[in-house]
Write an enzyme that holds these catalytic residues in place. Structure first.
Site, PDB file in Angstrom:
ATOM      1  N   MET A  63       0.825  -1.131   0.027  1.00 19.26           N
ATOM      2  CA  MET A  63      -0.159   0.071   0.037  1.00 19.26           C
ATOM      3  C   MET A  63       0.754   1.196  -0.117  1.00 19.26           C
ATOM      4  O   MET A  63       1.856   1.267   0.747  1.00 19.26           O
ATOM      5  CB  MET A  63      -0.666   0.047   1.388  1.00 19.26           C
ATOM      6  CG  MET A  63      -1.774   1.369   1.490  1.00 19.26           C
ATOM      7  SD  MET A  63      -2.098   1.128   3.306  1.00 19.26           S
ATOM      8  CE  MET A  63      -3.879   0.682   2.970  1.00 19.26           C
ATOM      9  N   SER A  64       0.851   1.991  -1.000  1.00 17.91           N
ATOM     10  CA  SER A  64       1.645   3.313  -0.986  1.00 17.91           C
ATOM     11  C   SER A  64       1.704   4.145   0.074  1.00 17.91           C
ATOM     12  O   SER A  64       0.764   4.050   0.904  1.00 17.91           O
ATOM     13  CB  SER A  64       1.238   4.271  -2.330  1.00 17.91           C
ATOM     14  OG  SER A  64       1.129   3.290  -3.294  1.00 17.91           O
ATOM     15  N   GLN A  65       2.853   4.770   0.362  1.00 24.06           N
ATOM     16  CA  GLN A  65       2.892   5.839   1.548  1.00 24.06           C
ATOM     17  C   GLN A  65       2.005   6.830   1.401  1.00 24.06           C
ATOM     18  O   GLN A  65       1.678   7.278   0.110  1.00 24.06           O
ATOM     19  CB  GLN A  65       4.404   6.223   1.374  1.00 24.06           C
ATOM     20  CG  GLN A  65       4.912   7.494   2.030  1.00 24.06           C
ATOM     21  CD  GLN A  65       6.080   8.300   1.578  1.00 24.06           C
ATOM     22  OE1 GLN A  65       6.421   8.136   0.642  1.00 24.06           O
ATOM     23  NE2 GLN A  65       6.844   8.635   2.775  1.00 24.06           N
TER      24      GLN A  65
END
Ligand code: SAM
Length: 220
Positions: A63-65
């Site tokens: 899950m992206s930052q």
């Protein structure tokens, strides 16, 4: 953790990780302040939901930052009623942020198990309107094109023209370009003269694996 603890971590994330670092689109900040990031993680990972980092979601994916999700949403200029394609559904969190901004969201994921989990979590979090497709997003979703913006959450070797061609005139393709350790987030605006490309910040995403991306080995 209690609901109220997540809410206060979310407020701190918006202030410290987004606003203080230059995200200045108030609509994006408000959406990131509403979408419950923890709802897109397995129970055991939820206490880490508001860390300033990508979070593993299985199958070697992340899950992206939060900052990258906000930067991409801001760069895509998402407005209510616009049609957006989100390539690389992953957990479904970024798709939820785009939907919270009022867009009609199509999202495509190549790993069926992630797509199924994301669909369930989007529905449970109140974003059942997001259409999740399974397939090679490097080819876009031609049957739903044209899009006002296409956001890509995985790094491509070069500007993916197949995606660019699925934009309306004036539409935006926001995509990390480059190799594993040296990528830049680029914004290509569709114009009659060809792509007008704006370079943005250095970034680091998992590879876009597909016909117009990297082959499985990461080489192209
Ligand atoms: N936006 C996601 C989120 O909020 O969780 C982050 C996704 S993760 C950084 C990138 C995702 O892109 C992975 O789930 C990966 O399987 C997917 N992906 C990579 N290549 C793809 C392709 N050609 N088509 C569709 N999805 C792809």
């Amino acid at each position: 953790m209690l609901e109220s603890d997540f809410a206060s971590e979310r407020r701190a994330m918006v202030a410290g990780q987004l606003r203080d670092r230059g995200i200045d689109d108030e609509r994006v900040l408000a959406a990131m302040g509403r979408v419950p990031r923890e709802a897109f993680l397995d129970e055991g990972d939820r206490p880490r939901a508001y860390e300033d980092a990508p979070i593993a979601i299985g199958f070697g994916q992340t899950m992206s930052q939060p900052f990258m999700v906000a930067l991409i949403a801001q760069a895509a200029d998402v407005r209510p009623g616009r049609k957006i394609l989100d390539v690389g559904t992953g957990s479904g969190y970024a798709a939820a942020v785009l939907a919270d901004l009022g867009a009609e969201v199509h999202s495509i994921e190549r790993i069926p198990e992630l797509a199924e989990r994301a669909t369930d979590r989007l529905g449970a979090a109140g974003y059942a309107g997001v259409r999740v497709h399974v397939g090679d997003g490097s080819l876009g979703v031609p049957e739903a094109a044209p899009f006002d913006a296409i956001t890509v959450a995985a790094a491509a070797p070069r500007l993916p023209l197949t995606l660019y061609e699925q934009l309306v005139l004036g539409g935006r393709l926001v995509v990390p370009i480059g190799r594993r350790h040296t990528q830049r987030l680029e914004i290509a605006i569709r114009s009659p003269e060809g792509p007008a490309v704006l370079h943005s910040v250095p970034c680091r995403f998992v590879p876009l694996v597909g016909e117009r991306g990297y082959r499985r080995s990461g080489r192209r």
